[in-house]
Motif scaffolding. Sequence first.
Motif, PDB file in Angstrom:
ATOM      1  N   HIS A 144       0.834  -1.200   0.000  1.00 52.89           N
ATOM      2  CA  HIS A 144       0.000   0.000   0.000  1.00 52.89           C
ATOM      3  C   HIS A 144       0.870   1.252   0.000  1.00 52.89           C
ATOM      4  O   HIS A 144       2.040   1.209   0.350  1.00 52.89           O
ATOM      5  CB  HIS A 144      -0.876   0.059   1.262  1.00 52.89           C
ATOM      6  CG  HIS A 144      -1.844  -1.046   1.383  1.00 52.89           C
ATOM      7  ND1 HIS A 144      -1.953  -1.812   2.522  1.00 52.89           N
ATOM      8  CD2 HIS A 144      -2.768  -1.534   0.515  1.00 52.89           C
ATOM      9  CE1 HIS A 144      -2.896  -2.709   2.355  1.00 52.89           C
ATOM     10  NE2 HIS A 144      -3.408  -2.573   1.135  1.00 52.89           N
TER      11      HIS A 144
ATOM     12  N   ARG B 164      -3.733   3.552  -0.562  1.00 53.76           N
ATOM     13  CA  ARG B 164      -3.843   3.218  -1.985  1.00 53.76           C
ATOM     14  C   ARG B 164      -3.078   1.940  -2.297  1.00 53.76           C
ATOM     15  O   ARG B 164      -2.066   1.645  -1.661  1.00 53.76           O
ATOM     16  CB  ARG B 164      -3.293   4.360  -2.835  1.00 53.76           C
ATOM     17  CG  ARG B 164      -4.123   5.635  -2.694  1.00 53.76           C
ATOM     18  CD  ARG B 164      -3.557   6.760  -3.538  1.00 53.76           C
ATOM     19  NE  ARG B 164      -4.450   7.901  -3.536  1.00 53.76           N
ATOM     20  CZ  ARG B 164      -5.382   8.124  -4.463  1.00 53.76           C
ATOM     21  NH1 ARG B 164      -5.535   7.282  -5.464  1.00 53.76           N
ATOM     22  NH2 ARG B 164      -6.161   9.180  -4.383  1.00 53.76           N
ATOM     23  N   ASP B 165      -3.565   1.209  -3.283  1.00 53.12           N
ATOM     24  CA  ASP B 165      -2.843   0.045  -3.774  1.00 53.12           C
ATOM     25  C   ASP B 165      -1.558   0.531  -4.431  1.00 53.12           C
ATOM     26  O   ASP B 165      -1.585   1.465  -5.247  1.00 53.12           O
ATOM     27  CB  ASP B 165      -3.697  -0.723  -4.785  1.00 53.12           C
ATOM     28  CG  ASP B 165      -2.983  -1.948  -5.291  1.00 53.12           C
ATOM     29  OD1 ASP B 165      -3.008  -2.982  -4.607  1.00 53.12           O
ATOM     30  OD2 ASP B 165      -2.375  -1.861  -6.392  1.00 53.12           O
TER      31      ASP B 165
ATOM     32  N   GLU C 162      -5.243   2.783  -6.897  1.00 56.49           N
ATOM     33  CA  GLU C 162      -6.638   2.854  -6.463  1.00 56.49           C
ATOM     34  C   GLU C 162      -6.724   2.959  -4.942  1.00 56.49           C
ATOM     35  O   GLU C 162      -5.933   2.337  -4.222  1.00 56.49           O
ATOM     36  CB  GLU C 162      -7.410   1.613  -6.918  1.00 56.49           C
ATOM     37  CG  GLU C 162      -7.529   1.483  -8.420  1.00 56.49           C
ATOM     38  CD  GLU C 162      -8.420   2.559  -9.022  1.00 56.49           C
ATOM     39  OE1 GLU C 162      -9.448   2.893  -8.416  1.00 56.49           O
ATOM     40  OE2 GLU C 162      -8.067   3.051 -10.116  1.00 56.49           O
TER      41      GLU C 162
ATOM     42  N   VAL D 256      -7.893   1.884  -1.543  1.00 51.07           N
ATOM     43  CA  VAL D 256      -8.423   0.639  -0.980  1.00 51.07           C
ATOM     44  C   VAL D 256      -9.050   0.874   0.391  1.00 51.07           C
ATOM     45  O   VAL D 256      -9.831   0.055   0.865  1.00 51.07           O
ATOM     46  CB  VAL D 256      -7.358  -0.474  -0.914  1.00 51.07           C
ATOM     47  CG1 VAL D 256      -6.896  -0.850  -2.314  1.00 51.07           C
ATOM     48  CG2 VAL D 256      -6.164  -0.049  -0.062  1.00 51.07           C
TER      49      VAL D 256
END
Length: 121
Positions: free
Chosen positions: A12, A24-25, A30, A32
């Motif tokens: 992450h 975020r990933d 994205e 998460v």
Amino acid sequence: DWVWGVVPRGGHVCVAVGVDVEVRDQDSGEIVAEIRRAHGGGKVHAVEGSHCGRYVFTGGEDGCVRLHDLHHLHHHQHIDHHHNPATPLSPSDHHMQGSSNGPDDASAALGGAGGEGVVIG
């Protein structure tokens, strides 16, 4: 809002944005998870994540250092409290590489044997 901190951990990227934290990933970017108002209405001045990717540590304008469990976003634990904003958080790698004692054992993230920890600077 200002970005106060960015840290890649456990697949992450944790981003402190004003009063919130976005997780975020690391590959796709994205979102998460979002930790809204991580320190009430105060800004998040520092962010750190665990190597396993489950825990996010924040230091805030309120002087608190908090542990957030990404599996239970509506819960957090106070780790420490200062009279001034908590700004520097640094991982203690020999603690943070450990695994938790169980799937819901957030106390292991505070640095117990086999757990994960954080050093407050």
